[in-house]
Motif scaffolding. Structure first.
Motif, short mmCIF file in Angstrom:
data_model
loop_
_atom_site.label_atom_id
_atom_site.label_comp_id
_atom_site.label_asym_id
_atom_site.label_seq_id
_atom_site.Cartn_x
_atom_site.Cartn_y
_atom_site.Cartn_z
N VAL A 1 0.23 7.24 2.20
CA VAL A 1 1.29 8.16 1.76
C VAL A 1 2.10 8.62 2.97
CG1 VAL A 1 1.82 10.38 0.69
CG2 VAL A 1 0.02 8.91 -0.27
N VAL A 2 3.42 8.52 2.88
CA VAL A 2 4.33 8.95 3.94
C VAL A 2 5.37 9.88 3.32
CG1 VAL A 2 6.02 8.21 5.66
CG2 VAL A 2 4.02 6.77 5.16
N HIS A 3 5.63 11.01 3.97
CA HIS A 3 6.58 11.97 3.43
C HIS A 3 7.93 11.89 4.15
CE1 HIS A 3 2.77 13.83 1.97
NE2 HIS A 3 3.52 14.00 0.90
N PHE A 4 8.97 12.28 3.42
CA PHE A 4 10.32 12.29 3.97
C PHE A 4 11.05 13.54 3.48
CE2 PHE A 4 10.54 10.08 -0.08
CZ PHE A 4 11.68 10.60 -0.69
N PHE A 5 12.20 13.83 4.07
CA PHE A 5 13.02 14.97 3.66
C PHE A 5 14.07 14.52 2.64
CE2 PHE A 5 11.52 16.50 7.81
CZ PHE A 5 11.08 17.76 7.46
N GLY A 6 14.10 15.22 1.52
CA GLY A 6 15.13 14.98 0.53
C GLY A 6 16.31 15.91 0.74
N PRO A 7 17.39 15.73 -0.02
CA PRO A 7 18.58 16.57 0.15
C PRO A 7 18.34 18.01 -0.34
CG PRO A 7 18.84 15.10 -1.73
CD PRO A 7 17.57 14.69 -1.04
N LEU B 1 0.80 -1.23 0.00
CA LEU B 1 0.00 0.00 0.00
C LEU B 1 0.83 1.28 0.00
CD1 LEU B 1 -2.69 1.59 0.34
CD2 LEU B 1 -2.39 1.30 2.83
N LYS B 2 1.84 1.36 0.83
CA LYS B 2 2.46 2.65 1.14
C LYS B 2 3.35 3.17 -0.01
CE LYS B 2 2.44 1.96 6.13
NZ LYS B 2 3.27 1.69 7.33
N VAL B 3 3.31 4.49 -0.15
CA VAL B 3 4.19 5.18 -1.10
C VAL B 3 4.85 6.34 -0.37
CG1 VAL B 3 4.34 6.45 -3.28
CG2 VAL B 3 2.71 4.56 -3.05
N LEU B 4 6.17 6.42 -0.47
CA LEU B 4 6.92 7.50 0.17
C LEU B 4 7.23 8.59 -0.84
CD1 LEU B 4 7.13 5.23 2.25
CD2 LEU B 4 9.56 5.77 2.52
N SER B 5 7.06 9.84 -0.45
CA SER B 5 7.39 10.97 -1.32
C SER B 5 7.95 12.10 -0.47
CB SER B 5 6.17 11.44 -2.12
OG SER B 5 5.14 11.90 -1.26
N ALA B 6 8.64 13.02 -1.11
CA ALA B 6 9.37 14.07 -0.39
C ALA B 6 8.45 15.22 0.02
CB ALA B 6 10.51 14.60 -1.25
N TYR B 7 8.83 15.90 1.10
CA TYR B 7 8.09 17.09 1.52
C TYR B 7 8.20 18.20 0.49
CZ TYR B 7 6.78 15.55 6.19
OH TYR B 7 6.20 14.89 7.25
N ARG B 8 9.40 18.44 0.00
CA ARG B 8 9.59 19.49 -1.02
C ARG B 8 9.33 18.87 -2.39
NH1 ARG B 8 11.69 24.15 1.18
NH2 ARG B 8 12.68 23.92 3.24
N SER B 9 8.05 18.78 -2.73
CA SER B 9 7.68 18.16 -4.00
C SER B 9 6.32 18.64 -4.43
CB SER B 9 7.66 16.63 -3.87
OG SER B 9 6.56 16.21 -3.06
N TYR B 10 6.08 18.55 -5.74
CA TYR B 10 4.73 18.73 -6.28
C TYR B 10 4.52 17.64 -7.32
CZ TYR B 10 0.67 20.48 -8.72
OH TYR B 10 -0.58 20.57 -9.28
N HIS B 11 3.43 16.90 -7.16
CA HIS B 11 3.16 15.78 -8.06
C HIS B 11 1.82 15.88 -8.78
CE1 HIS B 11 6.76 13.65 -6.87
NE2 HIS B 11 6.44 13.77 -5.59
N GLY B 12 1.03 16.93 -8.51
CA GLY B 12 -0.23 17.07 -9.22
C GLY B 12 -1.37 17.42 -8.29
N ALA B 13 -2.56 17.56 -8.86
CA ALA B 13 -3.69 18.10 -8.11
C ALA B 13 -4.90 17.19 -8.02
CB ALA B 13 -4.12 19.44 -8.72
N THR B 14 -4.81 15.96 -8.51
CA THR B 14 -5.89 15.01 -8.27
C THR B 14 -5.77 14.45 -6.86
OG1 THR B 14 -4.52 13.36 -9.36
CG2 THR B 14 -6.25 14.37 -10.68
N LEU C 1 20.15 9.94 2.77
CA LEU C 1 19.91 8.52 2.52
C LEU C 1 19.69 7.77 3.83
CD1 LEU C 1 22.52 7.82 -0.30
CD2 LEU C 1 20.02 7.76 -0.52
N ALA C 2 20.44 8.12 4.86
CA ALA C 2 20.24 7.48 6.17
C ALA C 2 18.84 7.78 6.70
CB ALA C 2 21.30 7.95 7.14
N HIS C 3 18.39 9.03 6.51
CA HIS C 3 17.04 9.42 6.95
C HIS C 3 15.99 8.62 6.19
CE1 HIS C 3 13.41 11.83 7.44
NE2 HIS C 3 13.41 12.08 6.15
N LEU C 4 16.13 8.52 4.88
CA LEU C 4 15.16 7.77 4.08
C LEU C 4 15.15 6.30 4.49
CD1 LEU C 4 13.11 7.54 1.80
CD2 LEU C 4 15.03 7.39 0.18
N ASP C 5 16.32 5.74 4.72
CA ASP C 5 16.41 4.35 5.15
C ASP C 5 15.68 4.15 6.48
OD1 ASP C 5 17.23 1.75 4.62
OD2 ASP C 5 19.10 1.98 5.73
N ASP C 6 15.83 5.13 7.38
CA ASP C 6 15.14 5.06 8.67
C ASP C 6 13.62 5.11 8.49
OD1 ASP C 6 17.42 4.84 10.18
OD2 ASP C 6 17.54 6.97 10.70
#
Length: 459
Positions: free
Chosen positions: A178-184, A143-156, A204-209
């Motif tokens: 949906v779970v968000h994470f911090f990118g570089p 089920l889960k999908v991870l995406s970054a906080y600083r992102s835009y993927h659309g409006a649906t 990468l360590a943060h994303l792995d965590d």
């Protein structure tokens, strides 16, 4: 305002302009806007890198409209391709085989990395994201999908949940999983890094965590913009994308690269991910594939993901998937790219023209904290204090708080350029066919406009 006589469309009467404004105000519901607080500019025509209003005021389009107009306005090859296709076969259902649809799919697959060789066509980027996520969930059974906080993927509903930036907030609650994470983002590092290498390692360590804490066996995909677009033009540090790929491989997670904005030449590559020699499982695209002349987007699938649906129906489709008019424009666009060696030119302009010009501009304007970019995809980050890096306007500022950016935008337009601004940044995202002289003119106009906000910098 710098203007020139309009000779291509002829003069419009005041009643014509009045009707345009009246119809828009009375009947058009605009996206991302408080309807009573906007006055859209009536556009009379456009050509190349310019568009103009009914008063003959001309604007250099440094935003490529919505960062989609990679080949500029009214490109004759794209117009001719659409016209010829309309005369031959205007539309056909996606269940049929169609020559131009198949040809475009082949051309895209040939330019995609690795074994990504199947294309599912959509009407735009937001639908591409929706279907890529659906494919990932169907393929993995997770089920889960991870995406970054600083992102835009659309409006649906799905893509706005996957979006990390503030436009997500009023649309919550969103879809589950949906779970968000911090990118570089070294300039504003959430990891207190002091170098690109350190930022890469800690991100990468943060994303792995995050993966570990969410349960790797529950995560279907990690979705990221290869180069973050509207949220800052954040170029991934070397090794980051490869590190995300390794995390995905270790846990059976799919990697989805959102190339809706960065793809088709914007960074000087067919797909931005090619520059880092990383092969995702799915790539989403839109915008630059045909400059938006007819709406088109899609998902490029790896052989492994496509095989999931070899004997099992894919539960999704669109009436206008692979519309012949849109695909004809896409084929013509790729031909123009190849014939004019456009990718190499974009790389040259970015490295030899834009980078030194913006670096010099930053040295003279105290309001500029950092410039960054690649190809013809750049951000100028504006601050009140270079030492503290306090943004020129607060995060997600609106109304009076955003006044300095509103003033800067107005100054750019008064100088005859139409910029792309977001939060405390001004982005340079012109059509890829922009001439050297036009590019210099646009940067000079930005240079002049920045003087109107230099006064906001702390003494």
């Amino acid at each position: 305002m710098g203007t020139s006589a309009l000779t291509t469309t002829g003069k419009q009467t005041m009643s014509d302009v009045h009707q345009v404004l009246t119809d828009d105000r009375d009947h058009v519901f605009h996206s991302w806007s408080a309807q009573a607080e906007i006055t859209p500019l009536p556009v009379a025509g456009a050509e190349g890198c310019w568009f103009w209003d009914y008063d003959d005021n001309r604007y250099l389009d440094l935003a490529s409209q919505v960062v989609n107009l990679n080949l500029g306005h009214a490109h004759p090859r794209l117009v001719a391709a659409i016209t010829q296709q309309a005369e031959r076969l205007c539309t056909i259902a996606p269940s049929f085989a169609n020559d131009v649809r198949g040809r475009l799919a082949r051309l895209i697959a040939e330019r995609a990395p690795g074994d990504l060789d199947k294309v599912f066509f959509t009407n735009g980027g937001t639908e591409a994201i929706e279907h890529a996520v659906r494919m990932a969930r169907q393929h993995t059974g997770r089920l889960k999908v991870l995406s970054a906080y600083r992102s835009y993927h659309g409006a649906t509903s799905g893509s706005i949940t996957l979006t990390g930036e503030p436009r997500r907030w009023p649309n919550e609650p969103g879809i589950p999983g949906v779970v968000h994470f911090f990118g570089p983002y070294l300039y504003r590092s959430p990891f207190h890094s002091s170098s690109e290498a350190e930022e890469c390692q800690r991100a990468l360590a943060h994303l792995d965590d995050v993966v570990r804490m969410e349960g790797p066996q529950t995560v279907a995909a990690i979705l990221l913009e290869t180069v973050v677009g509207g949220n800052g033009v954040l170029i991934p540090p070397d090794g980051y994308l490869a590190g995300v790929r390794e995390i995905c491989d270790r846990h059976g997670i799919l990697l989805i690269c959102d190339e809706v904005l960065a793809g088709f030449g914007r960074t000087g590559e067919w797909f931005a991910v090619n520059a880092w020699q990383v092969v995702p499982d799915l790539i989403t695209f839109a915008k630059g594939v045909n400059s938006g002349y007819v709406p088109l987007g899609g998902v490029v699938l790896s052989q492994r993901v496509a095989a999931t649906f070899a004997h099992r129906p894919y539960p999704g489709g669109l009436t206008y998937s692979g519309h012949p008019l849109a695909c004809a424009a896409g084929v013509a666009s790729i031909e123009v790219f190849e014939e004019t060696n456009l990718l190499e030119r974009v790389r040259r302009l970015g490295q030899e023209v834009v980078r030194p010009a913006l670096t010099e501009l930053a040295e003279r304007h105290p309001v500029v904290g950092e410039v960054r970019g690649r190809g013809l995809m750049w951000a100028i980050e504006l601050v009140r204090d270079r030492q503290t890096r306090q943004p020129l306007v607060p995060f997600a500022a609106t109304g009076a708080q955003a006044e300095p950016m509103t003033r800067l935008t107005a100054a750019c337009r008064a100088n005859g350029v139409w910029p792309f601004t977001a939060m405390n940044r001004l982005h340079l995202l012109p059509p890829l066919v922009i001439g050297d002289d036009e590019l210099a003119l646009g940067i000079k106009a930005i240079d002049d406009a920045l003087s109107t906000v230099d006064t906001e910098v702390a003494a």
